[in-house]
Design an enzyme around this catalytic site. Sequence first.
Site: not given
Length: 194
Positions: A29, A36, A71, A73, A91, A117, A119
């Site tokens: 980032h 990604h 959110c 990955h 989280e 970002e 994605e």
Amino acid sequence: MTAPAEEELVVLLSEDGQRIGVAPKASVHGAHTPLHLAFSAYLFDGQGRLLLTRRALDKATFPGVWTNSVCGHPAPGERLVDAVRRRAADELGLRVTGLRLVLPRFAYRAEMDGIVERELCPVLVGRVDEQPRPDPTEVAAAEWLEWPTFVRQVRDGRAISVWCRQQVEQLDRLGPRPEDWPTADVGLLPPALA
């Protein structure tokens, strides 16, 4: 490349969604973020209210921005639903049930303070039956809103993450009731998730 166990890796993608490698999340980032793999999830309670979250103020990317529930990955080799459950637990201290894919090929690019970002970010919906217990290093605040109220606020210019704004536009086209949104075909996911 071997990374320390605590280092989070992201899956790097070609433009058509094929896996082309992995890299440490902390290194990708920046001003020239490579494409990604990511995900976004919209979590609803038993009353049909959406959980919104505000990103922690000291996060490296998009600090303090209000956004969808969670959110993240997927780790290399991790199933998409497992990634959502992991991030929701980490989280927000939440256990997610009834996860469904609704936008399999959502993609976006966003920039804030020189950080980009970029994605491929499938979108899922799920259910939670408890109050969030946010990790303050990840989430600064959380609130519950009725879906129609949230959509109206976004249309009226509520400050929200770029990806969430674009997702809400697409989700709203699926219909006014999230419980009635059609479940998308998993075959439409980026090939990296196959």
